[in-house]
Design a protein around this motif. Structure first.
Motif, PDB file in Angstrom:
ATOM      1  N   TYR A 238       7.070 -32.095  24.091  1.00  0.00           N
ATOM      2  CA  TYR A 238       7.469 -31.128  25.119  1.00  0.00           C
ATOM      3  C   TYR A 238       7.278 -31.694  26.521  1.00  0.00           C
ATOM      4  N   SER A 239       6.182 -32.408  26.755  1.00  0.00           N
ATOM      5  CA  SER A 239       5.957 -32.967  28.089  1.00  0.00           C
ATOM      6  C   SER A 239       6.986 -34.046  28.415  1.00  0.00           C
ATOM      7  N   VAL A 240       7.386 -34.843  27.428  1.00  0.00           N
ATOM      8  CA  VAL A 240       8.433 -35.844  27.646  1.00  0.00           C
ATOM      9  C   VAL A 240       9.756 -35.156  27.934  1.00  0.00           C
ATOM     10  N   TYR A 241      10.095 -34.121  27.170  1.00  0.00           N
ATOM     11  CA  TYR A 241      11.322 -33.361  27.394  1.00  0.00           C
ATOM     12  C   TYR A 241      11.318 -32.742  28.790  1.00  0.00           C
ATOM     13  N   PHE A 242      10.218 -32.106  29.171  1.00  0.00           N
ATOM     14  CA  PHE A 242      10.128 -31.460  30.478  1.00  0.00           C
ATOM     15  C   PHE A 242      10.285 -32.481  31.597  1.00  0.00           C
ATOM     16  N   ASP A 243       9.635 -33.625  31.460  1.00  0.00           N
ATOM     17  CA  ASP A 243       9.699 -34.658  32.495  1.00  0.00           C
ATOM     18  C   ASP A 243      11.112 -35.213  32.643  1.00  0.00           C
ATOM     19  N   LEU A 244      11.806 -35.421  31.522  1.00  0.00           N
ATOM     20  CA  LEU A 244      13.155 -35.979  31.583  1.00  0.00           C
ATOM     21  C   LEU A 244      14.194 -34.944  32.005  1.00  0.00           C
ATOM     22  N   LYS A 245      14.067 -33.720  31.538  1.00  0.00           N
ATOM     23  CA  LYS A 245      15.060 -32.689  31.822  1.00  0.00           C
ATOM     24  C   LYS A 245      14.877 -32.082  33.211  1.00  0.00           C
ATOM     25  N   ILE A 246      13.655 -31.680  33.544  1.00  0.00           N
ATOM     26  CA  ILE A 246      13.399 -30.985  34.798  1.00  0.00           C
ATOM     27  C   ILE A 246      12.752 -31.918  35.813  1.00  0.00           C
ATOM     28  N   GLY A 247      11.819 -32.697  35.394  1.00  0.00           N
ATOM     29  CA  GLY A 247      11.151 -33.643  36.272  1.00  0.00           C
ATOM     30  C   GLY A 247       9.941 -33.032  36.945  1.00  0.00           C
ATOM     31  N   THR A 248       9.043 -33.889  37.345  1.00  0.00           N
ATOM     32  CA  THR A 248       7.855 -33.431  38.037  1.00  0.00           C
ATOM     33  C   THR A 248       7.867 -33.820  39.503  1.00  0.00           C
ATOM     34  N   LEU A 249       8.731 -34.734  39.885  1.00  0.00           N
ATOM     35  CA  LEU A 249       8.858 -35.143  41.274  1.00  0.00           C
ATOM     36  C   LEU A 249      10.193 -34.668  41.815  1.00  0.00           C
ATOM     37  N   PRO A 250      10.253 -34.369  43.132  1.00  0.00           N
ATOM     38  CA  PRO A 250      11.537 -33.957  43.691  1.00  0.00           C
ATOM     39  C   PRO A 250      12.530 -35.103  43.633  1.00  0.00           C
ATOM     40  N   SER A 251      13.760 -34.758  43.336  1.00  0.00           N
ATOM     41  CA  SER A 251      14.777 -35.803  43.239  1.00  0.00           C
ATOM     42  C   SER A 251      15.273 -36.177  44.624  1.00  0.00           C
ATOM     43  N   ALA A 252      15.693 -37.395  44.756  1.00  0.00           N
ATOM     44  CA  ALA A 252      16.200 -37.900  46.033  1.00  0.00           C
ATOM     45  C   ALA A 252      17.722 -37.804  46.020  1.00  0.00           C
ATOM     46  N   LYS A 253      18.231 -36.591  46.234  1.00  0.00           N
ATOM     47  CA  LYS A 253      19.669 -36.383  46.207  1.00  0.00           C
ATOM     48  C   LYS A 253      20.318 -36.622  47.564  1.00  0.00           C
TER      49      LYS A 253
END
Length: 110
Positions: free
Chosen positions: A15-30
């Protein structure tokens, strides 16, 4: 009991791997990167007009607490920029060396 503990641990890991890949824990640099221009001696450096408020420091106050009061909780720039602007407004006085019962100029951001 060991099998149950192992199953829960595996589930949490997945679940933690899924959460990190899908939602992420750091803000994205868009935001698009800003092109950097090399400074040349021909281009004049523009000094922007800095608005400020002169405030007398009370015992126990820091530069950050005063800026938070001025801006109703949080200010719109980084702490490093706020410290730099404070030091420019006060002729190089360090933000860490302010003394109580003295007046200083604090940057005010719009």
């Amino acid at each position: 009991m060991k099998k149950l503990s192992l199953a829960v641990l595996v589930f949490l890991l997945l679940y933690s791997v899924y959460f990190d890949l899908k939602i992420g824990t750091l803000p994205s640099a868009k935001a698009e990167p800003v092109p950097v221009q090399a400074a040349s001696s021909e281009q004049p450096i523009k000094q922007e007009h800095q608005s400020f408020k002169e405030i007398q420091v009370q015992p126990g106050e820091t530069m950050l607490t005063i800026l938070e009061k001025l801006h109703n909780g949080s200010f719109p720039v980084s702490i490093e920029k706020a410290v730099k602007d404070f030091e420019e407004l006060n002729d190089g006085i360090s933000a860490h060396d302010i003394k109580a019962d003295r007046a200083y100029r604090f940057p005010f951001y719009q």
